[in-house]
Each structure stands twice: as structure tokens, then as C-alpha cells.
Design a protein around this motif. Structure first.
Motif, PDB file in Angstrom:
ATOM      1  N   SER A   1       0.808  -1.225   0.000  1.00  0.00           N
ATOM      2  CA  SER A   1       0.000   0.000   0.000  1.00  0.00           C
ATOM      3  C   SER A   1       0.833   1.264   0.000  1.00  0.00           C
ATOM      4  CB  SER A   1      -0.927   0.013   1.227  1.00  0.00           C
ATOM      5  OG  SER A   1      -0.170  -0.109   2.423  1.00  0.00           O
ATOM      6  N   GLY A   2       2.150   1.153   0.288  1.00  0.00           N
ATOM      7  CA  GLY A   2       2.992   2.341   0.372  1.00  0.00           C
ATOM      8  C   GLY A   2       3.392   2.874  -0.992  1.00  0.00           C
ATOM      9  N   GLU A   3       3.897   4.091  -0.989  1.00  0.00           N
ATOM     10  CA  GLU A   3       4.340   4.743  -2.226  1.00  0.00           C
ATOM     11  C   GLU A   3       5.844   5.004  -2.211  1.00  0.00           C
ATOM     12  OE1 GLU A   3       2.467   5.185  -4.788  1.00  0.00           O
ATOM     13  OE2 GLU A   3       0.578   4.602  -3.843  1.00  0.00           O
ATOM     14  N   THR A   4       6.492   4.818  -1.067  1.00  0.00           N
ATOM     15  CA  THR A   4       7.925   5.071  -0.956  1.00  0.00           C
ATOM     16  C   THR A   4       8.572   3.918  -0.202  1.00  0.00           C
ATOM     17  OG1 THR A   4       7.595   6.306   1.103  1.00  0.00           O
ATOM     18  CG2 THR A   4       7.651   7.577  -0.955  1.00  0.00           C
ATOM     19  N   PRO A   5       9.855   3.684  -0.409  1.00  0.00           N
ATOM     20  CA  PRO A   5      10.741   4.406  -1.317  1.00  0.00           C
ATOM     21  C   PRO A   5      10.547   3.948  -2.757  1.00  0.00           C
ATOM     22  CG  PRO A   5      11.937   2.611  -0.306  1.00  0.00           C
ATOM     23  CD  PRO A   5      10.567   2.611   0.326  1.00  0.00           C
ATOM     24  N   SER A   6      11.009   4.731  -3.695  1.00  0.00           N
ATOM     25  CA  SER A   6      11.012   4.279  -5.085  1.00  0.00           C
ATOM     26  C   SER A   6      12.305   3.511  -5.334  1.00  0.00           C
ATOM     27  CB  SER A   6      10.895   5.471  -6.037  1.00  0.00           C
ATOM     28  OG  SER A   6      11.951   6.396  -5.840  1.00  0.00           O
ATOM     29  N   VAL A   7      12.172   2.364  -5.949  1.00  0.00           N
ATOM     30  CA  VAL A   7      13.312   1.449  -6.121  1.00  0.00           C
ATOM     31  C   VAL A   7      13.371   0.979  -7.564  1.00  0.00           C
ATOM     32  CG1 VAL A   7      14.375  -0.712  -5.364  1.00  0.00           C
ATOM     33  CG2 VAL A   7      13.082   0.670  -3.724  1.00  0.00           C
ATOM     34  N   GLY A   8      14.559   0.952  -8.112  1.00  0.00           N
ATOM     35  CA  GLY A   8      14.786   0.400  -9.438  1.00  0.00           C
ATOM     36  C   GLY A   8      15.675  -0.822  -9.346  1.00  0.00           C
ATOM     37  N   MET A  60      13.026 -10.415  -7.791  1.00  0.00           N
ATOM     38  CA  MET A  60      13.603  -9.365  -6.946  1.00  0.00           C
ATOM     39  C   MET A  60      12.680  -8.155  -6.874  1.00  0.00           C
ATOM     40  SD  MET A  60      16.636 -10.262  -5.646  1.00  0.00           S
ATOM     41  CE  MET A  60      17.387  -8.682  -5.271  1.00  0.00           C
ATOM     42  N   VAL A  61      12.082  -7.783  -7.994  1.00  0.00           N
ATOM     43  CA  VAL A  61      11.140  -6.656  -8.005  1.00  0.00           C
ATOM     44  C   VAL A  61       9.968  -6.933  -7.065  1.00  0.00           C
ATOM     45  CG1 VAL A  61       9.409  -5.474  -9.425  1.00  0.00           C
ATOM     46  CG2 VAL A  61      11.734  -5.765 -10.289  1.00  0.00           C
ATOM     47  N   LEU A  62       9.368  -8.097  -7.184  1.00  0.00           N
ATOM     48  CA  LEU A  62       8.207  -8.426  -6.354  1.00  0.00           C
ATOM     49  C   LEU A  62       8.585  -8.552  -4.886  1.00  0.00           C
ATOM     50  CD1 LEU A  62       6.503 -11.046  -8.707  1.00  0.00           C
ATOM     51  CD2 LEU A  62       5.691  -8.735  -8.197  1.00  0.00           C
ATOM     52  N   LEU A 108       8.718  -6.404   0.714  1.00  0.00           N
ATOM     53  CA  LEU A 108       9.534  -6.169   1.902  1.00  0.00           C
ATOM     54  C   LEU A 108       9.568  -4.700   2.298  1.00  0.00           C
ATOM     55  CD1 LEU A 108      12.485  -8.560   1.004  1.00  0.00           C
ATOM     56  CD2 LEU A 108      11.027  -8.776   3.030  1.00  0.00           C
ATOM     57  N   LEU A 109       9.547  -3.799   1.311  1.00  0.00           N
ATOM     58  CA  LEU A 109       9.608  -2.365   1.584  1.00  0.00           C
ATOM     59  C   LEU A 109       8.226  -1.714   1.573  1.00  0.00           C
ATOM     60  CD1 LEU A 109      12.727  -1.596  -0.640  1.00  0.00           C
ATOM     61  CD2 LEU A 109      12.661  -1.654   1.861  1.00  0.00           C
ATOM     62  N   ASN A 110       7.190  -2.525   1.312  1.00  0.00           N
ATOM     63  CA  ASN A 110       5.813  -2.026   1.251  1.00  0.00           C
ATOM     64  C   ASN A 110       5.705  -0.795   0.344  1.00  0.00           C
ATOM     65  OD1 ASN A 110       3.035  -1.969   1.829  1.00  0.00           O
ATOM     66  ND2 ASN A 110       3.332  -0.517   3.514  1.00  0.00           N
ATOM     67  N   THR A 111       6.193  -0.950  -0.870  1.00  0.00           N
ATOM     68  CA  THR A 111       6.125   0.143  -1.833  1.00  0.00           C
ATOM     69  C   THR A 111       5.628  -0.362  -3.182  1.00  0.00           C
ATOM     70  OG1 THR A 111       7.391   1.848  -3.012  1.00  0.00           O
ATOM     71  CG2 THR A 111       8.580  -0.165  -2.429  1.00  0.00           C
ATOM     72  N   GLN A 112       4.776   0.428  -3.782  1.00  0.00           N
ATOM     73  CA  GLN A 112       4.304   0.113  -5.129  1.00  0.00           C
ATOM     74  C   GLN A 112       5.213   0.700  -6.202  1.00  0.00           C
ATOM     75  OE1 GLN A 112       0.055   0.560  -5.862  1.00  0.00           O
ATOM     76  NE2 GLN A 112      -0.329   0.786  -3.669  1.00  0.00           N
ATOM     77  N   ASP A 113       6.144   1.546  -5.760  1.00  0.00           N
ATOM     78  CA  ASP A 113       6.999   2.258  -6.712  1.00  0.00           C
ATOM     79  C   ASP A 113       8.301   1.493  -6.933  1.00  0.00           C
ATOM     80  OD1 ASP A 113       8.119   4.063  -8.410  1.00  0.00           O
ATOM     81  OD2 ASP A 113       7.944   5.790  -7.073  1.00  0.00           O
ATOM     82  N   ALA A 143      19.321  -3.047   3.790  1.00  0.00           N
ATOM     83  CA  ALA A 143      20.275  -1.975   3.500  1.00  0.00           C
ATOM     84  C   ALA A 143      19.544  -0.688   3.122  1.00  0.00           C
ATOM     85  CB  ALA A 143      21.215  -2.407   2.379  1.00  0.00           C
ATOM     86  N   ILE A 144      18.486  -0.810   2.354  1.00  0.00           N
ATOM     87  CA  ILE A 144      17.710   0.372   1.963  1.00  0.00           C
ATOM     88  C   ILE A 144      17.006   0.969   3.179  1.00  0.00           C
ATOM     89  CG2 ILE A 144      15.722   1.143   0.608  1.00  0.00           C
ATOM     90  CD1 ILE A 144      16.521  -0.912  -1.513  1.00  0.00           C
ATOM     91  N   THR A 145      16.417   0.119   4.010  1.00  0.00           N
ATOM     92  CA  THR A 145      15.718   0.591   5.205  1.00  0.00           C
ATOM     93  C   THR A 145      16.682   1.290   6.156  1.00  0.00           C
ATOM     94  OG1 THR A 145      14.081  -1.176   5.035  1.00  0.00           O
ATOM     95  CG2 THR A 145      14.317  -0.137   7.166  1.00  0.00           C
ATOM     96  N   ALA A 146      17.881   0.726   6.339  1.00  0.00           N
ATOM     97  CA  ALA A 146      18.880   1.337   7.215  1.00  0.00           C
ATOM     98  C   ALA A 146      19.311   2.700   6.698  1.00  0.00           C
ATOM     99  CB  ALA A 146      20.074   0.406   7.364  1.00  0.00           C
ATOM    100  N   ASP A 147      19.485   2.798   5.391  1.00  0.00           N
ATOM    101  CA  ASP A 147      19.892   4.086   4.811  1.00  0.00           C
ATOM    102  C   ASP A 147      18.805   5.131   5.008  1.00  0.00           C
ATOM    103  OD1 ASP A 147      21.892   5.559   3.027  1.00  0.00           O
ATOM    104  OD2 ASP A 147      20.002   5.846   1.958  1.00  0.00           O
ATOM    105  N   ARG A 148      17.578   4.731   4.827  1.00  0.00           N
ATOM    106  CA  ARG A 148      16.469   5.668   5.020  1.00  0.00           C
ATOM    107  C   ARG A 148      16.383   6.129   6.471  1.00  0.00           C
ATOM    108  NH1 ARG A 148      10.948   3.836   3.354  1.00  0.00           N
ATOM    109  NH2 ARG A 148      10.576   6.045   2.942  1.00  0.00           N
TER     110      ARG A 148
END
Length: 201
Positions: free
Chosen positions: A41-48, A92-94, A99-104, A190-195
Motif C-alpha cells: 500500500s505504500g508509495e515510498t521508497p522508489s526502487v529500481g 527481486m522486483v516483487l 519487503l519495503l511495502n512500496t508500489q513504486d 540496507a535500503i531501510t537502514a539508509d532511510r
């Protein structure tokens, strides 16, 4: 008359035998699968995610098994339903979306003017399936595409046992999927820690 019937019967039997010999067993197709998540349901973070790289010996339709020593067995009937590199990227995308609860979350390449907050590159160094376990060794990089700042780079070595009671190829597909989930957890952390401002400088 009887000799003609016997000859015809023999010819039919021979034809059926030859037809049976010419029939090849069907191919079996397998997919990697993402970990199941509730709807994000989240919108952030955006991840590629991407680019993803895999060893050349795995870049084929057939599944590859490791045998004794440096011997590989290339399966003739067990095939990937999609290119393996595409399957790794898709999973990995899914996984990261869940894991990050982001649609982006998007796949590489992305538009330079719509670059995500975080980019994830993965270089699969080893992906092996022996008789008892599978292993994944991958070099991965989390960075910020907008500034090219490196967030974290590591080499992760993961292992998982092969399950019992299913065909070898199915076991391998399931176990590979489990390893990719473990790798996704490490990258997501790693992404969560950086945020959170906790990444080591």
C-alpha cells in the motif's frame, strides 16, 4: 487370404512400434517464484532493480545441475519458462516491493528524468544446484541513481537445502526462489537502514 491378413497385421504392428519409438517425452517448464505478500500500500521508497547479470553457463533455456568435481549436467527436458535473468529480476522486483511495502518499484532501464530513489544492481557470481542443496553467491550494490552515491555494496553467499518428495527440477526452482528471497531481505534491510540514517559511513 490369411497370409495377407498376417502381413497387414505385422505391418501395422511395425508402424505402431516405429511411431512409439519416435515419440519424445514432453518438456517440463519451471518458474522462479516471489515470496507471498499482502497487497502493498505504500508509495515510498522508489526502487529500481537492475541490471541483473548471471554467469554465461546459466544463460540458457535448460536447467543446469552441478555434479561431482567441476562437472555440470545440462537437463534436456527441464527448462526455464522464461530466461533465467528475467526470472531473477522479476522475483527481486516483487520481493522488494513486498519487503519495503512500496508500489513504486521498476525494472532497469528507467527514464533518466524519473530515476528512483534507490537502484539495485545484482551480479550473480554462482547459482548452483547439487544433489543435496543449492547455493547463491551474488555481488549486489544499492546506490542512489540521482547522485550515483553508493549506499552499500556486498557479496552475499547463501545456501538452502533441497526439499524431499518432489522432482529434482521442482526442488531446484523452489530452493532458488528461497535464496532470492533471502537476498532480497538483505538488500531491503540496507535500503531501510539508509532511510533511517543508520547505514555505516
Amino acid at each position: 487370404m490369411n497370409s495377407k491378413i498376417l502381413s497387414l497385421t505385422a505391418a501395422l504392428a511395425l508402424a505402431l512400434l516405429l511411431a512409439g519409438c519416435g515419440t519424445s517425452p514432453p518438456n517440463n517448464y519451471y518458474l522462479l517464484s516471489a515470496h507471498p505478500f499482502s497487497a502493498v500500500s505504500g508509495e515510498t521508497p522508489s526502487v529500481g532493480v537492475g541490471p541483473i547479470e548471471i554467469p554465461a553457463y546459466l544463460d540458457r533455456k535448460s536447467m543446469v545441475y552441478n555434479r561431482q568435481g567441476n562437472t555440470l549436467q545440462v537437463a534436456s527436458l527441464d527448462l526455464w519458462a522464461e530466461p533465467l535473468v528475467n526470472g531473477v529480476e522479476r522475483v527481486m522486483v516483487l520481493n522488494l516491493a513486498g519487503l519495503l511495502n512500496t508500489q513504486d518499484v521498476q525494472s532497469f532501464p528507467w527514464h533518466p528524468q524519473r530515476a528512483p530513489q534507490y537502484g539495485v544492481k545484482v551480479n550473480v557470481l554462482q547459482l548452483e544446484a547439487s544433489e543435496q542443496q543449492v547455493s547463491l553467491t551474488a555481488e549486489w550494490l544499492v546506490y542512489r541513481p540521482g547522485s550515483s552515491v553508493q549506499v552499500k555494496r556486498r557479496i552475499s553467499a547463501l545456501q538452502a537445502p533441497l526439499g524431499a518428495g518432489t522432482a529434482e527440477a521442482e526442488q531446484v526452482a523452489i530452493a532458488y526462489s528461497d535464496l532470492l528471497y533471502q537476498l532480497s531481505e538483505i538488500v531491503a534491510a540496507a535500503i531501510t537502514a539508509d532511510r533511517s540514517g543508520l547505514t555505516e559511513q
